[in-house]
Design an enzyme around this catalytic site. Structure first.
Site, PDB file in Angstrom:
ATOM      1  CG  ASN A   4      -7.450  -1.712  -6.871  1.00  0.00           C
ATOM      2  OD1 ASN A   4      -6.463  -2.517  -6.606  1.00  0.00           O
ATOM      3  ND2 ASN A   4      -7.870  -1.096  -5.808  1.00  0.00           N
ATOM      4  CG  ASP A  11      -1.980   0.913   1.362  1.00  0.00           C
ATOM      5  OD1 ASP A  11      -2.487   1.371   0.077  1.00  0.00           O
ATOM      6  OD2 ASP A  11      -2.439   1.589   2.414  1.00  0.00           O
TER       7      ASP A  11
END
Length: 236
Positions: free
Chosen positions: A74, A26
């Site tokens: 996503n 991340d």
């Protein structure tokens, strides 16, 4: 047999480092934003870090490394960012797979392979898996178009058995060991729909570095933190 392990596995020795590691990589976008760069530059830097830490993992005794590269959620990102990611994935698979192959890396992808993933990208993923399939130095599992809930739903569609071991055979990568350690970078402290089945007994380490800044030193510190813990698997 311990929960979430394969029959052939023994738990790591007390004080031993994790052999099966999963990472939530991340912070690529924030890394780029802080430098005034386009977001795809952050993803490129993040991909470079994956390759560097994969090599470190092999040297440090890790047998399987699983990275979260693109989730089912996503797709909701900006169209330009998604298009850039798809182009980057395809290009890097084509260019880097032969290099990883010579280093003894076995590549596996887990996630949904139908639309909206382009057929050409699916073909490149299958090619990489076939080329590297006999390697045994380390396995790199790439969670692509992956969601933990989606994986469980997809497995349940075809499951007719009664045991957890039988259910495992219907997961995207039944050969993947449950991660002993899950690392998340960027200071966030959540699982984000990652390996919900497999991480039932994982240890977690949260790091503040954005993923492109996650160094070998940070990786070793994470492995050492795991080694200092005592895992009880529900016992005392």
């Amino acid at each position: 047999m311990l929960p979430g392990t394969h029959e052939r596995d023994a738990p790591p020795e007390p004080g031993g480092r994790a052999r099966y590691v999963a990472i939530i990589t991340d912070g690529n976008g924030r890394w780029a934003q802080r430098r005034g760069l386009p977001v795809i530059a952050g993803h490129e830097a993040g991909a470079d870090t994956v390759k560097a830490r994969l090599r470190d993992a092999a040297q440090l005794g890790v047998r399987e490394l699983t990275v979260y590269s693109f989730s089912t959620e996503n797709w909701s990102r900006d169209d330009a960012e998604v298009a850039g990611l798809m182009e980057m994935f395809g290009r890097r698979i084509e260019l880097e797979t032969p290099e990883l192959h010579t280093e003894g890396v076995r590549m596996r992808f887990l996630g949904r392979r139908g639309a909206p993933v382009a057929a050409e990208l699916v073909q490149r993923m299958s090619w990489a898996e076939e080329l590297t399939g006999a390697n045994d130095r380390i396995t790199l599992f790439v969670a692509f178009n992956y969601g933990g809930r989606a994986e469980i739903v997809d497995a349940a569609r075809t499951f007719t058995g009664t045991t957890e071991a039988e259910f495992r055979e219907h997961l995207y990568a039944p050969d993947m060991h449950d991660p002993e350690l899950v690392i998340r970078t960027s200071g966030e402290r959540r699982l984000s729909n990652y390996l919900l089945w497999q991480a039932a007994y994982s240890e977690f380490v949260f790091r503040d570095e954005l993923w492109p800044d996650f160094s070998r030193t940070a990786f070793e510190a994470s492995l050492d933190e795991f080694a200092a813990r005592r895992r009880r698997f529900g016992g005392r």
